[in-house]
Design a protein around this motif. Structure first.
Motif, PDB file in Angstrom:
ATOM      1  N   ARG A 529       0.854  -1.219   0.044  1.00 47.93           N
ATOM      2  CA  ARG A 529       0.055   0.122  -0.074  1.00 47.93           C
ATOM      3  C   ARG A 529       0.888   1.259  -0.081  1.00 47.93           C
ATOM      4  NH1 ARG A 529      -2.623  -3.384   3.848  1.00 47.93           N
ATOM      5  NH2 ARG A 529      -1.646  -2.217   5.539  1.00 47.93           N
ATOM      6  N   GLY A 530       2.364   1.290  -0.054  1.00 43.52           N
ATOM      7  CA  GLY A 530       3.082   2.324  -0.226  1.00 43.52           C
ATOM      8  C   GLY A 530       3.409   2.669   1.407  1.00 43.52           C
ATOM      9  N   ASN A 531       2.964   2.025   2.120  1.00 46.01           N
ATOM     10  CA  ASN A 531       3.624   2.398   3.738  1.00 46.01           C
ATOM     11  C   ASN A 531       4.914   1.980   3.968  1.00 46.01           C
ATOM     12  OD1 ASN A 531       1.060   3.881   4.091  1.00 46.01           O
ATOM     13  ND2 ASN A 531       0.055   1.759   4.674  1.00 46.01           N
ATOM     14  N   TRP A 532       5.624   2.707   4.891  1.00 45.86           N
ATOM     15  CA  TRP A 532       6.825   2.173   5.211  1.00 45.86           C
ATOM     16  C   TRP A 532       7.016   1.979   6.689  1.00 45.86           C
ATOM     17  CZ3 TRP A 532      11.196   0.994   2.090  1.00 45.86           C
ATOM     18  CH2 TRP A 532      10.858   1.378   0.743  1.00 45.86           C
ATOM     19  N   TYR A 533       7.921   1.100   7.048  1.00 48.50           N
ATOM     20  CA  TYR A 533       7.868   0.764   8.402  1.00 48.50           C
ATOM     21  C   TYR A 533       9.391   0.517   9.016  1.00 48.50           C
ATOM     22  CZ  TYR A 533       2.704  -0.097   8.190  1.00 48.50           C
ATOM     23  OH  TYR A 533       1.595  -0.004   7.803  1.00 48.50           O
ATOM     24  N   VAL A 555       7.588   0.016  13.273  1.00 47.84           N
ATOM     25  CA  VAL A 555       7.182   1.578  13.677  1.00 47.84           C
ATOM     26  C   VAL A 555       7.065   1.999  12.244  1.00 47.84           C
ATOM     27  CG1 VAL A 555       8.259   3.682  14.560  1.00 47.84           C
ATOM     28  CG2 VAL A 555       8.918   1.639  15.529  1.00 47.84           C
ATOM     29  N   ASP A 556       5.788   2.998  12.294  1.00 50.00           N
ATOM     30  CA  ASP A 556       5.430   3.699  10.921  1.00 50.00           C
ATOM     31  C   ASP A 556       6.152   4.571  10.732  1.00 50.00           C
ATOM     32  OD1 ASP A 556       4.140   4.311   8.617  1.00 50.00           O
ATOM     33  OD2 ASP A 556       1.981   4.530   9.594  1.00 50.00           O
ATOM     34  N   ILE A 557       7.088   4.692   9.537  1.00 53.22           N
ATOM     35  CA  ILE A 557       7.890   5.755   9.103  1.00 53.22           C
ATOM     36  C   ILE A 557       7.476   6.366   7.897  1.00 53.22           C
ATOM     37  CG2 ILE A 557       9.760   5.063  10.524  1.00 53.22           C
ATOM     38  CD1 ILE A 557      10.888   3.683   7.916  1.00 53.22           C
ATOM     39  N   THR A 558       6.282   6.316   7.328  1.00 55.32           N
ATOM     40  CA  THR A 558       5.700   6.493   6.180  1.00 55.32           C
ATOM     41  C   THR A 558       6.036   8.176   5.920  1.00 55.32           C
ATOM     42  OG1 THR A 558       4.045   4.948   6.056  1.00 55.32           O
ATOM     43  CG2 THR A 558       3.626   6.498   4.702  1.00 55.32           C
ATOM     44  N   GLU A 559       5.431   8.887   6.987  1.00 59.84           N
ATOM     45  CA  GLU A 559       5.658  10.372   6.753  1.00 59.84           C
ATOM     46  C   GLU A 559       7.177  10.791   6.730  1.00 59.84           C
ATOM     47  OE1 GLU A 559       3.124  12.471   6.429  1.00 59.84           O
ATOM     48  OE2 GLU A 559       1.486  10.871   6.814  1.00 59.84           O
ATOM     49  N   ARG A 560       8.093  10.027   7.491  1.00 65.68           N
ATOM     50  CA  ARG A 560       9.422  10.496   7.300  1.00 65.68           C
ATOM     51  C   ARG A 560       9.866  10.152   6.008  1.00 65.68           C
ATOM     52  NH1 ARG A 560      13.620   7.576  10.902  1.00 65.68           N
ATOM     53  NH2 ARG A 560      13.378   6.090   9.357  1.00 65.68           N
ATOM     54  N   ARG A 562       8.360  10.111   3.295  1.00 62.77           N
ATOM     55  CA  ARG A 562       7.636  11.135   2.083  1.00 62.77           C
ATOM     56  C   ARG A 562       8.360  12.323   2.124  1.00 62.77           C
ATOM     57  NH1 ARG A 562       1.021   9.905   2.967  1.00 62.77           N
ATOM     58  NH2 ARG A 562       1.188   7.492   1.810  1.00 62.77           N
ATOM     59  N   ALA A 563       8.723  12.905   3.490  1.00 66.68           N
ATOM     60  CA  ALA A 563       9.302  14.102   3.654  1.00 66.68           C
ATOM     61  C   ALA A 563      10.665  13.839   3.088  1.00 66.68           C
ATOM     62  CB  ALA A 563       9.457  14.368   5.187  1.00 66.68           C
ATOM     63  N   GLN A 564      11.291  12.887   3.135  1.00 69.78           N
ATOM     64  CA  GLN A 564      12.667  12.496   2.792  1.00 69.78           C
ATOM     65  C   GLN A 564      12.585  12.687   1.146  1.00 69.78           C
ATOM     66  OE1 GLN A 564      14.009   9.036   4.286  1.00 69.78           O
ATOM     67  NE2 GLN A 564      14.960  10.030   6.168  1.00 69.78           N
ATOM     68  N   GLU A 565      11.566  11.973   0.427  1.00 69.24           N
ATOM     69  CA  GLU A 565      11.425  12.055  -0.914  1.00 69.24           C
ATOM     70  C   GLU A 565      11.144  13.284  -1.530  1.00 69.24           C
ATOM     71  OE1 GLU A 565      11.439  10.490  -4.763  1.00 69.24           O
ATOM     72  OE2 GLU A 565      11.912   9.472  -2.866  1.00 69.24           O
ATOM     73  N   SER A 566      10.196  14.192  -0.699  1.00 71.28           N
ATOM     74  CA  SER A 566      10.061  15.481  -1.114  1.00 71.28           C
ATOM     75  C   SER A 566      11.318  16.550  -1.094  1.00 71.28           C
ATOM     76  CB  SER A 566       9.023  16.172  -0.192  1.00 71.28           C
ATOM     77  OG  SER A 566       7.614  15.542  -0.290  1.00 71.28           O
ATOM     78  N   LEU A 567      12.225  16.340   0.061  1.00 69.57           N
ATOM     79  CA  LEU A 567      13.321  16.925   0.024  1.00 69.57           C
ATOM     80  C   LEU A 567      14.326  16.604  -0.885  1.00 69.57           C
ATOM     81  CD1 LEU A 567      15.169  18.753   1.841  1.00 69.57           C
ATOM     82  CD2 LEU A 567      15.766  16.957   3.046  1.00 69.57           C
TER      83      LEU A 567
END
Length: 573
Positions: A529-533, A555-560, A562-567
């Motif tokens: 589903r595109g989530n990262w852990y 530990v859910d690190i999906t937001e982290r 995505r932020a790394q990908e945007s950066l």
């Protein structure tokens, strides 16, 4: 005791159905000898599978020793004398020593008893009197032996101590095994010729003599004759006193010495002419032994001499002695002795009477008198039998009373044991209550800890899986349900059977590596589903620092991510 054990089968072989083997242990002290005999009896019954009852009476003067014997508690030192097999079979080991088992104690009745004064037990098959006679005088020894002789069956056995023996000339016992001091009672009356049912008479310096025979009707009757103290010995080994008595006996008129019960103590040789013994049991009563013609006059003379305490002379009596008719005068003189007694003298009618005395009138020997004499004799016999039955009944009642007393003491002891057991149970119950309270506190603490841990896992919202050393599921947090499609019944399933959307093919290898190396592992994994852990694998340690499995946390690190990908995209522009 080995020799005694060998004769025990003979005691049982003579018993019929319903009979009992009766044993009397005199001077039992603290009971060791009584219990030893009880063990021998019990072993014989166990070996032969016999059903004959065994009654063991153990007596002693010391009541304190009797109480110790009833307790049946002996020090550990008995291990040196009792075999391990008998210790195991007949004793309980306690803190204070060895206690005789109840089954063996119930075979023995202990009672305070004086063998010289109290009535003896009756119908005894085995009497044990060890190490008592050596402390008694010769007179007391004779009294004890006569008491034992009366109490025993004709086929019984007497067991004495190693330092004790019975005279080979004794009329009471004969040796069966002299080396081991085993004896059997001799048949017939006791040594004094009287009934020793309850008390043996005192015997002071006596010797045996026999009356000469008077025709074929006179039996050889053994009587006691007080011995005369001699200052020296005459010819033929006789003392001067004995020679003097023999000379007087030949010159003096015929006479008979009686005791207070009209029993003959000594008969001069010439007096046997006036005695007549019929067939059957010999008698010492002069009234039963004199010729019928003088019986009535003699009975009257004895009565008046006892009542008035003076010398009595009868009228001349016509007596048929052999084939000759003689005129005889009887003189009865009471003796001035503490024990009482009479001297009966037979004189010819024309001989001088000697000392003055009361002259009795002539006695008519009528059929009525003879009938009254026979009736009196019969009533005396009935009375004597009644007294004997009464005395036997008293003895049996006394033995029964002693048995009931022993049973009462046993019941009292059992009650004390039950009371002790109840107190112990109450103490154990109190301990259980205390332990239950402590367990309840621990259970409450454990429940509180489980609640805290459950709330902690719910609050963190981190999917966590607990595996054992075989990588089987043992516990999981609610957040793990969506990640591994878990339900409550999945507990115990292997990790390889679980389905997950995670793109984590190294999961089993990482768990196995952590279990072997004990080094934590971290890896970033994604799902479909595109989530990262952040997958962390750590060893599971118990409070005892033992490795019981592994712990998987995601530990859910999906937001982290995505932020790394945007950066990264921003930097590329």
């Amino acid at each position: 005791f080995g020799a005694l054990q060998a004769c025990i089968p003979e005691l049982f072989a003579q018993k019929m159905s319903g009979d009992a083997v009766r044993v009397w242990v005199m001077a039992c002290a603290t009971g060791e000898e009584a219990y030893s005999i009880a063990m021998l009896m019990s072993e014989h019954l166990r070996t032969t599978r016999g059903t004959t009852a065994v009654q063991i009476f153990a007596s002693d003067l010391d009541e304190e020793a009797i109480r110790t014997a009833r307790e049946g508690l002996y020090p550990f030192a008995i291990e040196a004398d009792v075999s391990p097999e008998r210790l195991r079979h007949f004793f309980h080991r306690e803190a204070g020593g060895y206690r005789v088992k109840r089954a063996l104690r119930e075979m023995v009745l202990f009672a305070a008893h004086d063998g010289l004064r109290d009535p003896p037990f009756s119908r005894i098959d085995l009497a044990s009197c060890r190490n008592l006679l050596i402390y008694l005088s010769r007179e007391a020894q004779l009294r004890v032996l006569e008491t034992l002789h009366f109490s025993m069956r004709p086929t019984g056995r007497l067991f004495l101590g190693a330092s004790e023996t019975v005279d080979e000339r004794s009329l009471l016992f004969s040796a069966v095994d002299k080396k081991h001091r085993l004896y059997v009672p001799r048949p017939g009356p006791s040594a004094s010729g009287t009934d020793k049912r309850y008390e043996a008479p005192q015997v002071v310096g006596t010797r045996r003599t026999s009356l000469p025979a008077a025709g074929t009707a006179l039996a050889r009757l053994q009587l006691d004759l007080p011995s005369a103290q001699s200052a020296g010995a005459g010819a033929g080994g006789l003392s001067w006193a004995e020679m003097h008595l023999r000379a007087i006996d030949r010159l003096a008129p015929p006479s008979v010495l009686l005791d207070a019960q009209r029993g003959m103590l000594h008969v001069s040789s010439a007096a046997s002419r006036y005695l007549h013994f019929s067939g059957g049991e010999p008698t010492r009563n002069l009234l039963h032994a004199v010729l019928p013609e003088i019986k009535a006059a003699l009975q009257s003379a004895l009565f008046h001499a006892a009542e008035q305490h003076q010398i009595v002379h009868t009228q001349p009596l016509q007596v048929l002695v052999g084939a000759q008719q003689e005129a005889v005068v009887l003189t009865v003189q009471p003796l001035d002795e503490p024990e009482g007694g009479f001297l009966v003298v037979f004189r010819a009618a024309d001989a001088p009477l000697g000392l003055p005395g009361l002259a009795l009138p002539a006695t008519e020997d009528s059929p009525l008198v003879r009938q009254l004499e026979r009736e009196g004799t019969r009533l005396k016999s009935v009375l004597r039998e009644t007294v004997e039955q009464y005395e036997t009944t008293v003895e049996e009642l006394k033995a029964s009373n002693e048995e009931l007393q022993a049973i009462n003491e046993e019941l009292h002891s059992a009650t004390e044991e039950l009371e002790t057991g109840r107190e112990e149970l109450q103490s154990i119950n109190e301990e259980h209550i205390t332990v239950n309270q402590e367990l309840k506190v621990k259970v409450d603490d454990l429940g509180q800890s489980n609640s805290d841990m459950q709330n902690l896992m719910d609050a963190t919202a981190i999917p966590t899986v607990f595996l054992d050393r075989d990588f089987r599921l043992t516990r999981f947090t609610p957040s793990t349900v969506g990640l591994f499609q878990l339900i409550a019944s999945d507990t115990g399933r292997p990790l390889t059977d679980l389905t997950t959307p995670l793109q984590y093919p190294q999961l089993v290898d990482d768990a196995r590596g952590v279990l072997y190396t004990l080094q934590p592992s971290e890896r970033e994994v994604g799902d479909s589903r595109g989530n990262w852990y952040l997958a962390r694998v750590r060893p599971y340690r118990t409070l005892e620092d033992r490795i019981a499995g592994v712990v998987l946390s995601f530990v859910d690190i999906t937001e982290r991510k995505r932020a790394q990908e945007s950066l990264r995209q921003t930097q590329e522009r």
